[in-house]
Structures are given as structure tokens and as C-alpha cells.
Design a protein around this motif. Structure first.
Motif, mmCIF file in Angstrom:
data_model
loop_
_atom_site.group_PDB
_atom_site.id
_atom_site.type_symbol
_atom_site.label_atom_id
_atom_site.label_comp_id
_atom_site.label_asym_id
_atom_site.label_seq_id
_atom_site.Cartn_x
_atom_site.Cartn_y
_atom_site.Cartn_z
ATOM 1 N N MET A 1 0.840 -1.206 0.000
ATOM 2 C CA MET A 1 0.000 0.000 0.000
ATOM 3 C C MET A 1 0.878 1.259 0.000
ATOM 4 O O MET A 1 1.843 1.329 0.750
ATOM 5 N N ASP A 2 0.516 2.210 -0.856
ATOM 6 C CA ASP A 2 1.228 3.493 -0.872
ATOM 7 C C ASP A 2 0.649 4.391 0.240
ATOM 8 O O ASP A 2 -0.349 5.092 0.043
ATOM 9 N N VAL A 3 1.277 4.326 1.394
ATOM 10 C CA VAL A 3 0.740 4.990 2.586
ATOM 11 C C VAL A 3 0.591 6.501 2.386
ATOM 12 O O VAL A 3 -0.410 7.103 2.786
ATOM 13 N N LYS A 4 1.558 7.088 1.727
ATOM 14 C CA LYS A 4 1.526 8.538 1.512
ATOM 15 C C LYS A 4 0.324 8.935 0.643
ATOM 16 O O LYS A 4 -0.387 9.894 0.937
ATOM 17 N N HIS A 5 0.097 8.156 -0.394
ATOM 18 C CA HIS A 5 -1.024 8.422 -1.305
ATOM 19 C C HIS A 5 -2.358 8.290 -0.565
ATOM 20 O O HIS A 5 -3.249 9.140 -0.714
ATOM 21 N N VAL A 6 -2.487 7.228 0.246
ATOM 22 C CA VAL A 6 -3.741 7.010 0.980
ATOM 23 C C VAL A 6 -3.964 8.140 1.998
ATOM 24 O O VAL A 6 -5.078 8.629 2.161
ATOM 25 N N ALA A 7 -2.895 8.573 2.671
ATOM 26 C CA ALA A 7 -3.013 9.688 3.623
ATOM 27 C C ALA A 7 -3.508 10.929 2.904
ATOM 28 O O ALA A 7 -4.327 11.698 3.422
ATOM 29 N N ASN A 8 -3.034 11.113 1.694
ATOM 30 C CA ASN A 8 -3.447 12.235 0.873
ATOM 31 C C ASN A 8 -4.933 12.157 0.544
ATOM 32 O O ASN A 8 -5.668 13.136 0.678
ATOM 33 N N LEU A 9 -5.377 10.960 0.130
ATOM 34 C CA LEU A 9 -6.799 10.753 -0.184
ATOM 35 C C LEU A 9 -7.669 11.035 1.036
ATOM 36 O O LEU A 9 -8.771 11.557 0.924
ATOM 37 N N ALA A 10 -7.165 10.645 2.223
ATOM 38 C CA ALA A 10 -7.942 10.799 3.455
ATOM 39 C C ALA A 10 -7.744 12.180 4.082
ATOM 40 O O ALA A 10 -8.296 12.457 5.143
ATOM 41 N N ASN A 11 -6.965 13.013 3.422
ATOM 42 C CA ASN A 11 -6.700 14.371 3.920
ATOM 43 C C ASN A 11 -6.149 14.360 5.350
ATOM 44 O O ASN A 11 -6.629 15.060 6.230
ATOM 45 N N LEU A 12 -5.153 13.494 5.581
ATOM 46 C CA LEU A 12 -4.552 13.389 6.914
ATOM 47 C C LEU A 12 -3.062 13.720 6.837
ATOM 48 O O LEU A 12 -2.335 13.132 6.034
ATOM 49 N N PRO A 13 -2.613 14.645 7.680
ATOM 50 C CA PRO A 13 -1.176 14.899 7.747
ATOM 51 C C PRO A 13 -0.487 13.742 8.469
ATOM 52 O O PRO A 13 -1.013 13.221 9.449
ATOM 53 N N LEU A 14 0.658 13.309 7.948
ATOM 54 C CA LEU A 14 1.344 12.141 8.518
ATOM 55 C C LEU A 14 2.816 12.475 8.718
ATOM 56 O O LEU A 14 3.446 13.034 7.822
ATOM 57 N N ARG B 333 -5.037 5.516 11.629
ATOM 58 C CA ARG B 333 -4.837 4.182 11.099
ATOM 59 C C ARG B 333 -6.144 3.639 10.513
ATOM 60 O O ARG B 333 -6.179 3.069 9.435
ATOM 61 N N ARG B 334 -7.233 3.832 11.236
ATOM 62 C CA ARG B 334 -8.514 3.276 10.776
ATOM 63 C C ARG B 334 -9.050 4.026 9.564
ATOM 64 O O ARG B 334 -9.562 3.418 8.623
ATOM 65 N N ILE B 335 -8.952 5.350 9.586
ATOM 66 C CA ILE B 335 -9.431 6.138 8.437
ATOM 67 C C ILE B 335 -8.665 5.725 7.183
ATOM 68 O O ILE B 335 -9.249 5.512 6.114
ATOM 69 N N MET B 336 -7.351 5.572 7.330
ATOM 70 C CA MET B 336 -6.527 5.265 6.155
ATOM 71 C C MET B 336 -6.793 3.860 5.614
ATOM 72 O O MET B 336 -6.903 3.668 4.408
ATOM 73 N N LEU B 337 -6.907 2.885 6.511
ATOM 74 C CA LEU B 337 -7.168 1.525 6.035
ATOM 75 C C LEU B 337 -8.519 1.477 5.315
ATOM 76 O O LEU B 337 -8.672 0.827 4.279
ATOM 77 N N GLY B 338 -9.510 2.193 5.876
ATOM 78 C CA GLY B 338 -10.835 2.240 5.260
ATOM 79 C C GLY B 338 -10.817 2.966 3.932
ATOM 80 O O GLY B 338 -11.530 2.582 2.991
ATOM 81 N N THR B 339 -10.008 4.012 3.841
ATOM 82 C CA THR B 339 -9.873 4.729 2.567
ATOM 83 C C THR B 339 -9.314 3.779 1.516
ATOM 84 O O THR B 339 -9.761 3.760 0.369
ATOM 85 N N TYR B 340 -8.365 2.962 1.955
ATOM 86 C CA TYR B 340 -7.738 1.987 1.049
ATOM 87 C C TYR B 340 -8.736 0.923 0.593
ATOM 88 O O TYR B 340 -8.851 0.640 -0.604
ATOM 89 N N THR B 341 -9.494 0.335 1.560
ATOM 90 C CA THR B 341 -10.402 -0.762 1.196
ATOM 91 C C THR B 341 -11.588 -0.276 0.347
ATOM 92 O O THR B 341 -12.270 -1.077 -0.272
ATOM 93 N N LEU B 342 -11.841 1.028 0.353
ATOM 94 C CA LEU B 342 -12.917 1.568 -0.479
ATOM 95 C C LEU B 342 -12.391 2.154 -1.781
ATOM 96 O O LEU B 342 -13.169 2.570 -2.638
ATOM 97 N N SER B 343 -11.065 2.205 -1.927
ATOM 98 C CA SER B 343 -10.518 2.941 -3.059
ATOM 99 C C SER B 343 -10.626 2.133 -4.346
ATOM 100 O O SER B 343 -10.729 0.900 -4.348
ATOM 101 N N SER B 344 -10.616 2.864 -5.432
ATOM 102 C CA SER B 344 -10.740 2.276 -6.766
ATOM 103 C C SER B 344 -9.688 1.184 -6.962
ATOM 104 O O SER B 344 -8.524 1.384 -6.675
#
Lengths: 92, 462
Positions: A1-14, B333-344
Motif C-alpha cells: 500500500m502506498d501509505v503517503k497516497h492514501v493519507a493524501n486521499l484521506a486528507n490526513l497529515p502524517l 490508522r482506521r481512516i486510512m485503512l478504510g480509505t484503502y479498502t474503499l478505493s478504486s
């Protein structure tokens, strides 16, 4: 998983520490949950709503007890202007 | 007499108030004293209602809960009383309205003492992820109270209130009730309104009571249940409190897959003993087989993270609260994992797959409930774990809640009642019923508590 990209999608600073810590932990979690792939679900429908309710409606009537005044609605906002919420600019 | 008023359960407190033995002010004062003496050591309450004594003076004791002091988990909106969900993001949030549960409690005459600690956003099973420090277990402050409704469970067991309200997504009422040695009830999904409850996983979130007895849990549930125009997922139909004792002979199934290999023998022994009690009470008891609960861990983790990522997207610090940099590690952690499991690209692989296995879990319970009326097992694999146990364990909650996740995923009702002690810490027996099976769950819990006195044990607080 690209953690940085996902953080970006979730609008979370990491922080960089969180980034490396999370990538290890996410890999472990995804490994654990992959257990469900052992089950054959080709014939199974998805469940979105457990009690089977569909198309729940109510009369389109205002309930005066559930309406906030403008003052109440704005009462928790850190920045207001002329009775409006102030939001960050979208265009520079 | 009046020095121990905080020990009373709802039934005894109501009888005392109505019989003129003491006033609501004396009862409230007794609980407030207990909070003052012990909250610094247990950290069950985050915010106190400064008007509790005045409200007690105004209480109408003829109302169903008239003058009864109680506590509310900090993810239920309380008008004018700070509500944080134990997250710094909502550190300064003062709700403008009451959740439906709080509105009903106020109408029933209950006195709100304050708001209780929880895992931040209800993400956890330890109360250790609270941004305001962990709650500690009243039986042994070196141990956790469970969670996420850990503050509510500890407050009830430490006699800081007559009862408390919690919410459960997968075990967050039953598991802390088990670890603290009290009764915790999870209604059928949709039985009690979620309106005004800070959303975690909306397809399983279920508010419910944490009480000293099963009778009290039934009393509270009957007051809170019902269709709410503000929550479209509330279910129609009346809830009739408790099935009469002289009704049909109930068939109880002991879920053998829930007696986990890693479970201590003492815990298994207590569950078998509890089954023996039900047998002596005239019920039939047989072993039954259910789907391996490990599958539920996967389904729950995916569904919960996905719904969390969506529900927590609303916190932007514009209309209320602080911005997203204030989220704690677990929430991120939970928001990010959920963002991942819902992502395209991953939606089908994770989220859709989980929803299909969810159907299989529901079908498995449907099959079991054609064979028996109720299923019993341990609520948790063991007694309360030590403080620090959840640290750096991203799946801590899921593994501690493994025995309560399947029924939550299926929207079933269940209760945890104390059934003994291991290493000086309480163990919970869970009784699971089908959707709408509240009446029989309560009947069994009530009969069980008429035959044992585990629920009457209370810790000596130092």
C-alpha cells in the motif's frame, strides 16, 4: 500500500515516523483479513443493511423542534463572518 | 442507610425514592461523592454536569427514571454539555441539541451526572486510545476496563452512578461489561436510535445500557427502544420487555467454536458451569456449531474501517471542532485503512468481499436459530488485560472482540452477564438471540441472575 497516497486521499497529515510505522502495520492487518478469501462467495449476495429495511420515508414536514437558529448553528465555529462559516479558499 | 445509596440498582433506587426513604438529591450526592473519591484513580468521567444537584431537586420521582443518577458515554450529544468522543478534535465541542437517547432519558426523569471516557471515536476495546488517558478497571487498577464504553462500565462498577449508557459497534458494550463485572446489553441493530450519536460504523452502531442487573437493562431498553423519524434505520414494532417465565421451554446452544483454543481452561469451565445453571433452571442445553469467528474478524475490520473513513471525513474544523491534524494515531490508522479498502481497484477485493461474507455469517446464525432459541458463550477470550496491552497492537480490539463480532455483524441482540472470576477479575457470559429476540435474551439473563450472585460482587475501591 502506498501509505503517503492514501493519507493524501484521506486528507490526513502524517509524520515520516507514522508513515513507516503504518506501512508495516497495514501489511500485517491486510494479511490477517485476507483469511476471508478462503471462502467461496461466487453465489452469495452482499448485505448492506442487516434488518432488511428498504426505502424508508417520512412525511416532508418541518419539525420546528429540530431547527437550529443561525446563532446556534454557528456557535461552535472557530471563524464566522457576517453570519457565515469561513472556509479555506479553494482557488488561489 | 444513606451512606450507601450509590450501591443501589435502578429498581431499588426508584423504590426508595418513591417510598420517601431518601431524596433524589441524597442519591445524586452519594454518587457525586463516589466520583470525587475515586475518579482521579479510575478516570471514568471526562466531564461532569454541574447542574446535577439542582436537577435532582426538581426531579419528578413518578417518572420512570425520576431522580435516578446516570452517566452517558461521551459520543452521545448532550445539549450544552461538552461532548468529545474522547478525541482532541472535539475538545471544545458543545452540542446544540440532544441525541434521541439523551432526549428520552431526560423525558424519563433521569439525572445526567456527566460524560464518560471511551476509546477515541469508539475505536478500540481498551479505553487506552482515549486522548484523555485510559480508564482503569475498578477491580484492579493495573488492568484495563475494556472498551470502547470502558468509562461507562467502570463508572457503574465503581458505583459512581446507578446505570450508564454506552454504544456498541462490535462488543463495545458487552466486552467492557464483562471485564468490569456488570451487565451490558446490545439490542438488535435499529432497536435504539443512533440520532445524535457520533457515528463510527453506521451499519452496526447500536446504543444500549450498562447496568448492575439484567432487570435494569431491560427497564432502560424498553424506555429507549422505538422508531425514530430522525434515524431511518430504526426498526418498527414494539418491544415487550421480557418473556414470561412460564412461557415455552427455551433451547440453549453452547457455541463450541467460541471456546477458543487459546482460551484459559478456567474461562471454559465457567461457561460450562453457567450452562449447567440454565439446565437446572429447566432450559435445554446442547452444543452447537457456528462459523469460525476468525472470519468475522476480517469482515468486521474491513466494514468498520470503510465506514469509519466515510464517517470521519466530516471533521474539517470549519463548523465545529479542530482540524484533521488533531486525530490520534488509532483514528488515522482506521481512516486510512478504510480509505484503502474503499478505493478504486480494491473496493471489490475488500469491501464487496466482506459484505458477501457478512451474508454468510447471517445465514449461519439463521441456521443456528432454527436449531436453538439462543446461543451462549464467553463474551471475551479472558479476563481484563493489563494496562498497556493494546499499545502497538493495531488489531487489539478485533482479537479481544472476536466472540462478539459475529453477532454484531449480523445485527443480532445479546447481553453479557457476570458468570465468575479468573485471577480475581470478572468473566462475562454472553447470551445471543436472533434479531428481535430481546425478550428471550432478557428472560434467560434474568433467570440466570435469580440463580447466581456473581452480578452482586463489587470491588473494594482504595
Amino acid at each position: 500500500m502506498d501509505v503517503k497516497h492514501v493519507a493524501n486521499l484521506a486528507n490526513l497529515p502524517l509524520s515520516p515516523e507514522e508513515e513507516s510505522k503504518f506501512s508495516v502495520q497495514f501489511a500485517q492487518t491486510l494479511e490477517t483479513i485476507s483469511l476471508i478469501n478462503r471462502l467461496n462467495t461466487s453465489e452469495t449476495e452482499s448485505t448492506y443493511q442487516v434488518t432488511g429495511l428498504v426505502n424508508v420515508t417520512r412525511p416532508d414536514e418541518l419539525n420546528p423542534d429540530k431547527i437550529l437558529s443561525q446563532k446556534q448553528a454557528l456557535s461552535n465555529s472557530p471563524r464566522i463572518y457576517n453570519g457565515f462559516f469561513v472556509v479555506p479558499a479553494v482557488f488561489s | 442507610m444513606s451512606s450507601d445509596l450509590h450501591h443501589l440498582d435502578i429498581s431499588a433506587a426508584s423504590a426508595g425514592l418513591r417510598g420517601g426513604k431518601f431524596s433524589s438529591r441524597e442519591l445524586v450526592k452519594s454518587c457525586l461523592n463516589q466520583i470525587q473519591k475515586h475518579n482521579s484513580g479510575i478516570n471514568a468521567f471526562l466531564t461532569l454536569n454541574e447542574h446535577a444537584l439542582e436537577e435532582a431537586d426538581q426531579a419528578d420521582i413518578n417518572l420512570p427514571l425520576g431522580g435516578i443518577p446516570m452517566a452517558i458515554k461521551d459520543n452521545f450529544l448532550t445539549q450544552g454539555l461538552r461532548t468529545t468522543a474522547s478525541s482532541k478534535v472535539l475538545d471544545n465541542y458543545i452540542p446544540q441539541y440532544d441525541s434521541t437517547v439523551v432526549e428520552k432519558l431526560k423525558k424519563a426523569g433521569a439525572i445526567i451526572l456527566g460524560k464518560t471516557n471511551m476509546d477515541a471515536w469508539a475505536h478500540g476495546s481498551s479505553t487506552e486510545t482515549s486522548d484523555y488517558g485510559p480508564t482503569l478497571n475498578p477491580w484492579n487498577t493495573g488492568h484495563l476496563p475494556g472498551g470502547s464504553s470502558g468509562g461507562s462500565a467502570a463508572a457503574v462498577r465503581a458505583d459512581m452512578c446507578t446505570f450508564a449508557i454506552g454504544s456498541e459497534t462490535a462488543g463495545s458494550i458487552r466486552q467492557p461489561a464483562a471485564w468490569c463485572g456488570i451487565t451490558g446489553f446490545k439490542p438488535t441493530y435499529g432497536r435504539i436510535s443512533r440520532y445524535g450519536v457520533i457515528a463510527m460504523a453506521s451499519s452496526t452502531d447500536s446504543p444500549g445500557p450498562l447496568t448492575k442487573t439484567a432487570v435494569d437493562a431491560s427497564t432502560i431498553t424498553s424506555l429507549l427502544a422505538g422508531k425514530d423519524p430522525s434515524d431511518a434505520t430504526t426498526i418498527p414494532g414494539n418491544y415487550q420487555k421480557i418473556l414470561p417465565k412460564n412461557g415455552k421451554k427455551l433451547k440453549i446452544g453452547v457455541a463450541v467454536e467460541y471456546l477458543l483454543p487459546q482460551m484459559k481452561d478456567e474461562v471454559k469451565k465457567l461457561i460450562r458451569e453457567a450452562a449447567g445453571v440454565l439446565l437446572r433452571l429447566g432450559m435445554s442445553v446442547e452444543d452447537i456449531s457456528l462459523m469460525d469467528p476468525n472470519y468475522s474478524v476480517g469482515v468486521y475490520t474491513i466494514v468498520q474501517r470503510s465506514e469509519v473513513s466515510s464517517n470521519l471525513a466530516r471533521y474539517d474544523g470549519i463548523r465545529y471542532g479542530l482540524d484533521r491534524s488533531h486525530f490520534g494515531e488509532e483514528a488515522k490508522r482506521r481512516i486510512m485503512l478504510g480509505t484503502y479498502t474503499l478505493s478504486s481497484g480494491y473496493y471489490d477485493q475488500y469491501y464487496q468481499k466482506a459484505l458477501k461474507v457478512r451474508t454468510m455469517i447471517i445465514e449461519d446464525f439463521n441456521r443456528a436459530f432454527r436449531q436453538v432459541d439462543l446461543v451462549i458463550g464467553a463474551t471475551s477470550p479472558g479476563p481484563a488485560l493489563k494496562v498497556g496491552a493494546s499499545r502497538n497492537q493495531p488489531m487489539f480490539g478485533e482479537m479481544e472482540d472476536i466472540l462478539v463480532e459475529p453477532s454484531s455483524i449480523a445485527g443480532l441482540t445479546g447481553i453479557s452477564v457476570p458468570c465468575g472470576f479468573v485471577d480475581g477479575l470478572p468473566i462475562g457470559l454472553q447470551i445471543i438471540g436472533p434479531q428481535g429476540g430481546e425478550e428471550s435474551v432478557f428472560r434467560v439473563a434474568l433467570e440466570y441472575q435469580s440463580a447466581v450472585d456473581w452480578h452482586l460482587a463489587r470491588p473494594s475501591l482504595t
